[in-house]
Design an enzyme around this catalytic site. Structure first.
Site, PDB file in Angstrom:
ATOM      1  N   PRO A   1     -22.939 -20.895 -44.567  1.00 50.27           N
ATOM      2  CA  PRO A   1     -23.560 -21.135 -43.259  1.00 50.27           C
ATOM      3  C   PRO A   1     -22.523 -21.301 -42.145  1.00 50.27           C
ATOM      4  O   PRO A   1     -22.878 -21.221 -40.966  1.00 50.27           O
ATOM      5  CB  PRO A   1     -24.338 -22.445 -43.451  1.00 50.27           C
ATOM      6  CG  PRO A   1     -24.440 -22.636 -44.924  1.00 50.27           C
ATOM      7  CD  PRO A   1     -23.251 -21.968 -45.523  1.00 50.27           C
TER       8      PRO A   1
ATOM      9  N   GLU B   1     -20.355 -28.138 -53.162  1.00 45.70           N
ATOM     10  CA  GLU B   1     -20.112 -28.398 -51.737  1.00 45.70           C
ATOM     11  C   GLU B   1     -19.344 -27.261 -51.066  1.00 45.70           C
ATOM     12  O   GLU B   1     -19.139 -27.281 -49.854  1.00 45.70           O
ATOM     13  CB  GLU B   1     -19.334 -29.707 -51.557  1.00 45.70           C
ATOM     14  CG  GLU B   1     -20.003 -30.923 -52.164  1.00 45.70           C
ATOM     15  CD  GLU B   1     -21.442 -31.090 -51.703  1.00 45.70           C
ATOM     16  OE1 GLU B   1     -21.669 -31.104 -50.479  1.00 45.70           O
ATOM     17  OE2 GLU B   1     -22.328 -31.204 -52.574  1.00 45.70           O
TER      18      GLU B   1
ATOM     19  N   ARG C   1     -28.914   0.085 -48.929  1.00 48.29           N
ATOM     20  CA  ARG C   1     -29.922   0.980 -48.340  1.00 48.29           C
ATOM     21  C   ARG C   1     -29.370   1.822 -47.195  1.00 48.29           C
ATOM     22  O   ARG C   1     -30.019   2.767 -46.748  1.00 48.29           O
ATOM     23  CB  ARG C   1     -31.185   0.228 -47.946  1.00 48.29           C
ATOM     24  CG  ARG C   1     -30.950  -0.944 -47.023  1.00 48.29           C
ATOM     25  CD  ARG C   1     -32.226  -1.691 -46.726  1.00 48.29           C
ATOM     26  NE  ARG C   1     -33.131  -0.924 -45.911  1.00 48.29           N
ATOM     27  CZ  ARG C   1     -34.310  -0.462 -46.290  1.00 48.29           C
ATOM     28  NH1 ARG C   1     -34.768  -0.700 -47.485  1.00 48.29           N
ATOM     29  NH2 ARG C   1     -35.054   0.233 -45.464  1.00 48.29           N
TER      30      ARG C   1
ATOM     31  N   ASP D   1     -35.347   3.736 -39.360  1.00 44.35           N
ATOM     32  CA  ASP D   1     -34.808   3.895 -38.002  1.00 44.35           C
ATOM     33  C   ASP D   1     -35.026   2.669 -37.120  1.00 44.35           C
ATOM     34  O   ASP D   1     -34.268   2.436 -36.199  1.00 44.35           O
ATOM     35  CB  ASP D   1     -35.476   5.088 -37.294  1.00 44.35           C
ATOM     36  CG  ASP D   1     -34.841   6.397 -37.721  1.00 44.35           C
ATOM     37  OD1 ASP D   1     -35.409   7.447 -37.406  1.00 44.35           O
ATOM     38  OD2 ASP D   1     -33.786   6.344 -38.364  1.00 44.35           O
TER      39      ASP D   1
HETATM   40  N1  4GY Z   1     -26.820 -19.519 -44.983  1.00 41.14           N
HETATM   41  N2  4GY Z   1     -25.445 -17.666 -45.317  1.00 41.14           N
HETATM   42  C1  4GY Z   1     -25.334 -19.140 -46.914  1.00 41.14           C
HETATM   43  C2  4GY Z   1     -25.537 -20.351 -47.702  1.00 41.14           C
HETATM   44  C3  4GY Z   1     -24.855 -21.566 -49.717  1.00 41.14           C
HETATM   45  C4  4GY Z   1     -22.548 -24.177 -51.149  1.00 41.14           C
HETATM   46  C5  4GY Z   1     -21.169 -22.553 -49.898  1.00 41.14           C
HETATM   47  C6  4GY Z   1     -25.938 -18.832 -45.696  1.00 41.14           C
HETATM   48  O1  4GY Z   1     -24.591 -17.256 -46.243  1.00 41.14           O
HETATM   49  N3  4GY Z   1     -24.526 -18.144 -47.207  1.00 41.14           N
HETATM   50  O2  4GY Z   1     -26.370 -21.179 -47.385  1.00 41.14           O
HETATM   51  N4  4GY Z   1     -24.763 -20.461 -48.801  1.00 41.14           N
HETATM   52  C7  4GY Z   1     -23.639 -22.448 -49.772  1.00 41.14           C
HETATM   53  C8  4GY Z   1     -23.750 -23.305 -50.974  1.00 41.14           C
HETATM   54  C9  4GY Z   1     -21.284 -23.411 -51.109  1.00 41.14           C
HETATM   55  C10 4GY Z   1     -22.348 -21.665 -49.748  1.00 41.14           C
END
Ligand code: 4GY
Length: 239
Positions: free
Chosen positions: A78, A105, A143, A158
């Site tokens: 995230p 984590e 895709r 498209d």
């Molecule tokens: N949102 N976009 C995401 C995510 C999980 C702990 C790091 C997201 O890409 N990945 O939420 N990933 C976490 C779980 C380790 C990634």
């Protein structure tokens, strides 16, 4: 988990046809000690575990020896930059790339620095692991590869490619609980139908995602239709 993309649907077929390969590597292979450990407690304390740097570095080194030093490594989290169709299209032109899926984590920051991982996010929400995000990326990328989508499927695709939302869709029966469909779709006039669909597409984008229109490169016809829609709206708003 990856059987979802490897065995089913558009991605499953692409793999069966040899248009793309998806190799899943269990980091445990590179784990430490008798327990093949790949995580440890966070420095500074607090709950949860952090993924060890060494197994990740070793795994990526092995892949770099196999595919070359320049192979991109993408870490899904995230904290990453938001993925958009533009990036997806760029990724689909790469010969190889590595997707690193985190758990717990997350990953020791030094591992990410050493392997020079790009950090990407599929959206502002938190998953329990990177795998589902990786599969979202894989599906979207595959895709876009030439020959993956059949003729019928690709025409429809498209929609986002031109920066607009897709138009509405209807199928049989012609009437459901008294709700019919727009007459133009029954007219057989393919030029009018295409125009109607484009207008639908633009007005939906204008209503639901005006931010997309700001960045979209509209052609003259599309600009004209957008003005039409905006004028119609102004008329509606008059007291
Ligand atoms: N949102 N976009 C995401 C995510 C999980 C702990 C790091 C997201 O890409 N990945 O939420 N990933 C976490 C779980 C380790 C990634």
């Amino acid at each position: 988990m990856f059987s979802a993309v490897k065995e089913f649907g558009v991605t499953g077929r692409a793999i069966k046809n040899g248009l793309v390969t998806v190799d899943v590597i269990d980091l445990r292979q590179f784990g430490q000690g008798n327990y093949r450990q790949i995580d440890d407690r966070p420095f500074g304390g607090g709950p949860g575990m952090v993924m060890l740097a060494e197994p990740i570095i070793q795994c990526v080194s092995q892949l770099k020896r196999k595919y070359g030093d320049e192979i991109p490594v993408m870490y899904l989290s995230p904290q990453g930059r938001r993925l958009e169709q533009k990036q997806i299209n760029q990724f689909s032109n790469l010969s190889h790339f590595i997707l690193l899926c985190g758990r717990y984590e997350g990953v020791d920051q030094r591992a990410l620095d050493i392997i020079r991982a790009q950090e990407w996010s599929i959206g502002d929400y938190v998953l329990s692991g990177g795998e589902l995000a990786a599969m979202v990326l894989i599906d979207a990328v595959v895709r876009q590869i030439d020959g993956v989508l059949g003729n019928c499927e690709s025409i429809h695709n498209d929609s986002f490619a031109n920066g607009l939302l897709d138009c509405v869709h209807y199928t049989r029966p012609q009437s459901i609980r008294g709700r019919s469909i727009p007459d133009v779709l029954l007219s057989g006039d393919h030029v009018s139908i295409e125009q109607w669909r484009l207008k639908q597409s633009i007005s939906r984008t204008w209503e639901r995602r005006p931010d997309l229109l700001e960045n979209a490169e509209l052609d003259e016809q599309q600009k004209q239709i957008l003005e039409e829609i905006q004028n119609e709206q102004r008329v509606m708003e008059k007291p």
